[in-house]
Design an enzyme around this catalytic site. Sequence first.
Site, mmCIF file in Angstrom:
data_model
loop_
_atom_site.group_PDB
_atom_site.id
_atom_site.type_symbol
_atom_site.label_atom_id
_atom_site.label_comp_id
_atom_site.label_asym_id
_atom_site.label_seq_id
_atom_site.Cartn_x
_atom_site.Cartn_y
_atom_site.Cartn_z
ATOM 1 N N LYS A 100 5.211 -1.434 -2.319
ATOM 2 C CA LYS A 100 4.561 -1.469 -3.211
ATOM 3 C C LYS A 100 3.984 0.102 -3.085
ATOM 4 O O LYS A 100 3.839 0.515 -4.780
ATOM 5 C CB LYS A 100 3.359 -2.227 -2.932
ATOM 6 C CG LYS A 100 3.747 -3.833 -3.094
ATOM 7 C CD LYS A 100 2.462 -5.001 -3.096
ATOM 8 C CE LYS A 100 3.113 -6.297 -2.482
ATOM 9 N NZ LYS A 100 2.018 -7.092 -3.345
ATOM 10 N N ASP A 156 -1.220 -8.902 -9.207
ATOM 11 C CA ASP A 156 -1.506 -8.868 -8.614
ATOM 12 C C ASP A 156 -3.638 -9.125 -8.600
ATOM 13 O O ASP A 156 -3.888 -10.884 -8.303
ATOM 14 C CB ASP A 156 -2.307 -8.480 -6.894
ATOM 15 C CG ASP A 156 -0.557 -8.991 -6.147
ATOM 16 O OD1 ASP A 156 0.181 -9.788 -6.186
ATOM 17 O OD2 ASP A 156 -0.105 -7.641 -5.617
ATOM 18 N N GLY A 189 -6.432 -3.560 1.659
ATOM 19 C CA GLY A 189 -5.605 -2.593 1.383
ATOM 20 C C GLY A 189 -4.342 -2.806 0.228
ATOM 21 O O GLY A 189 -6.440 -3.352 -0.932
ATOM 22 N N ASN A 192 -14.081 -4.174 6.128
ATOM 23 C CA ASN A 192 -12.612 -3.975 6.117
ATOM 24 C C ASN A 192 -12.514 -3.633 7.887
ATOM 25 O O ASN A 192 -13.677 -3.202 8.593
ATOM 26 C CB ASN A 192 -11.926 -3.241 5.814
ATOM 27 C CG ASN A 192 -10.369 -2.839 6.405
ATOM 28 O OD1 ASN A 192 -10.069 -4.198 5.750
ATOM 29 N ND2 ASN A 192 -10.279 -1.711 5.826
HETATM 30 P P1 ATR Z 1 -1.479 -5.224 1.884
HETATM 31 O O1 ATR Z 1 -1.379 -3.989 0.984
HETATM 32 O O2 ATR Z 1 -0.465 -6.060 1.974
HETATM 33 O O3 ATR Z 1 -2.927 -5.485 1.159
HETATM 34 P P2 ATR Z 1 -2.207 -3.853 4.154
HETATM 35 O O4 ATR Z 1 -2.402 -2.449 3.070
HETATM 36 O O5 ATR Z 1 -1.316 -3.505 5.691
HETATM 37 O O6 ATR Z 1 -1.278 -4.633 2.594
HETATM 38 O O7 ATR Z 1 -3.566 -4.345 4.230
HETATM 39 C C1 ATR Z 1 -3.694 -5.335 5.810
HETATM 40 C C2 ATR Z 1 -5.258 -5.793 5.533
HETATM 41 O O8 ATR Z 1 -5.303 -5.893 6.373
HETATM 42 C C3 ATR Z 1 -5.726 -4.225 5.619
HETATM 43 O O9 ATR Z 1 -7.269 -4.452 5.261
HETATM 44 C C4 ATR Z 1 -6.470 -4.795 7.612
HETATM 45 O O10 ATR Z 1 -7.652 -3.616 8.273
HETATM 46 P P3 ATR Z 1 -6.972 -2.533 8.135
HETATM 47 O O11 ATR Z 1 -7.105 -1.313 6.922
HETATM 48 O O12 ATR Z 1 -7.904 -2.299 9.343
HETATM 49 O O13 ATR Z 1 -5.632 -2.137 8.955
HETATM 50 C C5 ATR Z 1 -6.387 -5.952 7.147
HETATM 51 N N1 ATR Z 1 -5.752 -6.473 8.858
HETATM 52 C C6 ATR Z 1 -4.386 -7.234 9.360
HETATM 53 N N2 ATR Z 1 -4.426 -6.811 10.639
HETATM 54 C C7 ATR Z 1 -5.851 -7.438 10.962
HETATM 55 C C8 ATR Z 1 -6.460 -7.604 11.906
HETATM 56 N N3 ATR Z 1 -5.995 -7.879 13.131
HETATM 57 N N4 ATR Z 1 -8.492 -7.556 11.846
HETATM 58 C C9 ATR Z 1 -8.507 -7.475 10.993
HETATM 59 N N5 ATR Z 1 -8.288 -6.829 9.562
HETATM 60 C C10 ATR Z 1 -6.732 -7.354 9.824
#
Ligand code: ATR
Length: 278
Positions: free
Chosen positions: A69, A106, A133, A155
């Site tokens: 994306k 979205d 994200g 976040n």
């Molecule tokens: P997308 O574009 O689908 O939203 P992304 O940009 O990878 O995917 O975002 C994933 C989100 O899930 C982020 O907010 C991420 O937090 P970080 O910014 O700290 O990486 C969050 N996320 C993923 N795994 C996590 C976990 N185990 N605990 C808390 N937040 C998590």
Amino acid sequence: MSVEARRYAVFGHPIAHSLSPEIHSAFAKQLGIALDYRVIDAAPVVFEAEVRRFFAEGGHGANVTMPHKLVALAMADEVTEAAKRAGAANTLTHLGNGRIEAHNTDGSGFVRDITERHGFDLRGHDALLLGAGGAAKAVAWALMDAGVKTLTIVNRTPERADELADAIGEPARCHTRYWDGLDGECFDLVVNATSIGFDGGKFDLPMSIVQDHSTAYDICYGTAAAGFKGWAVAAGVRPDWFRDGLGMLIEQAADGFERWHGQRPDTDPVYRELRQRF
Ligand code: ATR
């Protein structure tokens, strides 16, 4: 004389389980539109070249899912406000001569699902968004546009939440908290836009942030939404006030479909059909 089907595709990696072909085909059938909709599994190194080839060979539009994306946005010649705000694109349209428009449905899909399908009037409510994200950004802007009273963003990496709130730029209405700083707050709506559910991770949140009037919404659906549902129900959300993202998936597809074909499909029959399976 038969009408030649216009060509569309969804790009992702992996992509085998995408529901997009089924959803777009159902919309097209409903409206009598001839459609050729393919699934293209493109590894990140070849994504941009594959999209350009698809458009050069007559493709009209493409849906884009993980992990492409961000590149989809970066490669576009024209970028809509929705894609700019999300910092990510899920809908590409060939404008002709190799020129590409990037858009993001979205946020609009989320709001349409929660307001029209589930009857939740966002105006005047206090919302909490988990995540910062691409998907979370789209949802955050959409919640603000839909008139929530306040939007709190948390976040894991707090700087990303701060960046999002700064970009929105309405500090009286939209602010951030630390993930572990939510004690003492209660929300009408909690939206999970993290990928915690995909990894089977736990939702480490105080149960006091919801009450039995609260709605919980996970933008994922099926098993990926099970972890957040489990947390929400244990915290006091009524099971039928938990919503998953199946409706959002269908509504975001409908918004892209309308952009490409100029006609809005009826999403309810598609939702009913898929709901039986997920
Ligand atoms: P997308 O574009 O689908 O939203 P992304 O940009 O990878 O995917 O975002 C994933 C989100 O899930 C982020 O907010 C991420 O937090 P970080 O910014 O700290 O990486 C969050 N996320 C993923 N795994 C996590 C976990 N185990 N605990 C808390 N937040 C998590």
